[in-house]
Write a protein that holds these residues in place. Structure first.
Motif, PDB file in Angstrom:
ATOM      1  N   GLU B 155      43.464  42.936 -56.900  1.00 27.66           N
ATOM      2  CA  GLU B 155      44.769  42.464 -57.385  1.00 27.66           C
ATOM      3  C   GLU B 155      44.684  40.998 -57.813  1.00 27.66           C
ATOM      4  O   GLU B 155      45.224  40.612 -58.853  1.00 27.66           O
ATOM      5  N   GLN B 156      44.006  40.209 -56.984  1.00 29.86           N
ATOM      6  CA  GLN B 156      43.857  38.786 -57.343  1.00 29.86           C
ATOM      7  C   GLN B 156      43.042  38.649 -58.631  1.00 29.86           C
ATOM      8  O   GLN B 156      43.356  37.850 -59.512  1.00 29.86           O
ATOM      9  N   THR B 183      55.165  37.969 -56.393  1.00 27.87           N
ATOM     10  CA  THR B 183      53.897  38.547 -55.930  1.00 27.87           C
ATOM     11  C   THR B 183      52.747  38.083 -56.820  1.00 27.87           C
ATOM     12  O   THR B 183      51.674  37.721 -56.339  1.00 27.87           O
ATOM     13  N   ARG B 187      49.478  35.826 -55.850  1.00 33.54           N
ATOM     14  CA  ARG B 187      48.100  36.298 -56.078  1.00 33.54           C
ATOM     15  C   ARG B 187      47.296  35.265 -56.860  1.00 33.54           C
ATOM     16  O   ARG B 187      46.113  35.033 -56.583  1.00 33.54           O
ATOM     17  N   ARG B 190      46.521  32.343 -54.381  1.00 32.15           N
ATOM     18  CA  ARG B 190      45.486  32.653 -53.389  1.00 32.15           C
ATOM     19  C   ARG B 190      44.132  32.882 -54.059  1.00 32.15           C
ATOM     20  O   ARG B 190      43.103  32.441 -53.568  1.00 32.15           O
ATOM     21  N   GLY B 191      44.149  33.583 -55.183  1.00 33.02           N
ATOM     22  CA  GLY B 191      42.890  33.890 -55.865  1.00 33.02           C
ATOM     23  C   GLY B 191      42.182  32.637 -56.363  1.00 33.02           C
ATOM     24  O   GLY B 191      40.968  32.477 -56.198  1.00 33.02           O
TER      25      GLY B 191
END
Lengths: 283, 203
Positions: B155-156, B183, B187, B190-191
């Motif tokens: 997802e990331q 969301t 992502r 964080r990615g």
């Protein structure tokens, strides 16, 4: 210490995903925060790694020739002057003149010179056109960005935002710039600043068309948790099309995704927008 | 028996390489045409890769790479080695220019209709043999990056690749991925932070 919200904005900024008032507000923070600037640099550098993930085919060999021909046609800003009149090539041996033999070579040389001349002019013109176009685009983008930054800074410095800050950290504020949807008031500027903690916000509009006496503008908050938009209240504008209003939606907002302004009958609509939605913007 | 990965690039070499690239840019800033030719030999392939992946058109990608090297020739003095590597700077120039061209070429709704979300890469079978030290260097970097990217969740990775290569807005990326905007933003955050940590001293 950089909070998660600013980390998120830094990541989006590094990928050029911030726009409008959000971009202007973040650049204001960036100008004041060296740690944030360092984080943006690190994330931008990390993002370029994505470009190296997959093996790439080489460009055509002609591109190298084209690039070098183009820079040869450009003035060198700090170039060392090239030696003039001194050939580094060894001299060709002298041969006896033969007109028949040299006619073909002369024609070829003329053709080569013509090709080089027109090719050089083509590359020069093309490169100059590209640079002019880039400069124009750059100037336009800078101008837009500057205008948005001025608008955002003016609004962020206003007393209305100061009121909001009393009830919450500036970092929690969400900003949406609402864009004209109908195309009849492209000069209109509308910015909603929302504090999800205190459930209140400030809407600033300028250059919105004056309404008839039996009409009101109505602000709506679109929250995916609700089937219908939630009313943020009604307002009117003065003769310059200006209004600055504090608002508190009629229902608790969980996620304010979008703000919208509609034109309604006096007093507004109690349920959903009944009139045309004239502007909308996403957080 | 496990052996140490031979393709890994020692950070010291990376720093030396980055310094060599920065030195090339200084030479270019002083008007050294040969330095630009050497930089072209080092960078043209990855830059063409970025432009091709965004534009999906070799001719347009070559136009972008051409313009980027002209910009490098004229603006090399503006490069700040303290902020990023020379390659990172050149990639950013290429990406911005390619996305500008992409956005000019198509209106947004056309992009949404015609772009395939799971096909953002170019031909993986394209020739990529390490035929020179430059190719080898790029191959080593690509290997380190590939390893880091595989450590991201799918997802990331999808969110980051769309963010970097597609030219779409945040909202369009969320729509494309059928996920709420919040969301998608999380992502991306964080990615990218994870990628930064995984690739520290390797770019």
């Amino acid at each position: 210490m950089i909070d998660e919200h600013h980390e998120e904005l830094a990541a989006l900024y590094a990928l050029d995903l911030l726009e409008g008032a959000e971009l202007a507000a973040f650049e204001t923070s960036l100008a004041q925060n060296a740690a944030l600037r360092a984080l943006v640099d690190q994330l931008r550098q990390a993002s370029t790694a994505l470009a190296l993930e997959k093996s790439a085919p080489p460009p055509s060999p002609a591109l190298r020739v084209r690039v070098l021909a183009s820079i040869d046609s450009l003035p060198r800003a700090a170039a060392t002057p090239a030696p003039v009149g001194v050939s580094q090539q060894p001299l060709a041996p002298v041969v006896s003149f033969n007109a028949a033999l040299w006619t073909g070579w002369a024609a070829a040389a003329c053709f080569a010179l013509a090709t080089a001349y027109f090719g050089s002019h083509y590359f020069t013109a093309r490169t100059e056109a590209t640079l002019l176009r880039n400069d124009a685009e750059f100037a336009r983008t800078e101008s837009q960005s500057l205008q948005q930054r001025i608008e955002a800074e003016r609004i962020l410095n206003s007393n209305y935002i100061a009121q909001l800050q009393k009830s919450g950290d500036l970092a929690n504020l969400k900003i949406a710039k609402l864009a004209d949807l109908l195309g009849n008031s492209p000069q209109a500027v509308a910015i909603a600043v929302w504090n999800p903690l205190s459930q209140e916000g400030v809407l600033t509009v300028e250059k919105l068309p004056l309404l008839q006496s039996d009409q009101d503008y109505q602000l709506w908050v679109i929250d995916p948790a609700y089937k219908d938009p939630v009313s943020g209240g009604v307002f009117t504008v003065d003769e310059k099309g200006v209004a600055r209003v504090s608002f508190r939606p009629s229902q608790s907002i969980k996620t304010a995704a979008t703000f919208a302004i509609s034109r309604e009958r006096k007093g507004g609509s109690s349920s959903t927008p009944q009139g045309p939605v004239i502007a909308a913007g996403t957080l | 028996m496990n052996s140490a990965p031979a393709e890994s690039t020692p950070p010291a070499d990376v720093h030396a390489q980055n310094e060599a690239d920065a030195a090339l840019l200084r030479e270019i800033a002083s008007g050294d045409r040969d330095a630009l030719a050497r930089l072209y030999d080092r960078f043209s392939r990855p830059l063409f890769g970025v432009a091709s992946r965004i534009l999906r058109d070799a001719t347009e990608a070559e136009d972008v790479v051409h313009d980027v090297f002209i910009t490098i020739w004229q603006k090399a003095a503006a490069f700040e080695p303290a902020r990023c590597s020379a390659l990172g700077w050149a990639i950013a120039l290429t990406r911005n220019r390619a996305i500008d061209r992409f956005r000019t070429r198509r209106r947004r709704h056309e992009i949404l209709e015609t772009s395939a979300p799971d096909d953002l890469g170019y031909d993986e079978t394209a020739p990529s043999a390490a035929s020179s030290s430059t190719d080898l260097w790029q191959k080593e970097k690509a290997t380190a990056v590939r390893r880091a990217v595989t450590e991201l969740s799918s997802e990331q990775r999808n969110a980051l690749e769309l963010a970097f290569f597609s030219g779409l807005t945040q909202q369009e990326i969320a729509t494309r991925l059928h996920e709420p905007l919040g969301t998608v933003k999380a992502r991306i955050r964080r990615g990218l932070l994870k990628l930064r940590d995984l690739l520290a001293d390797r770019l």
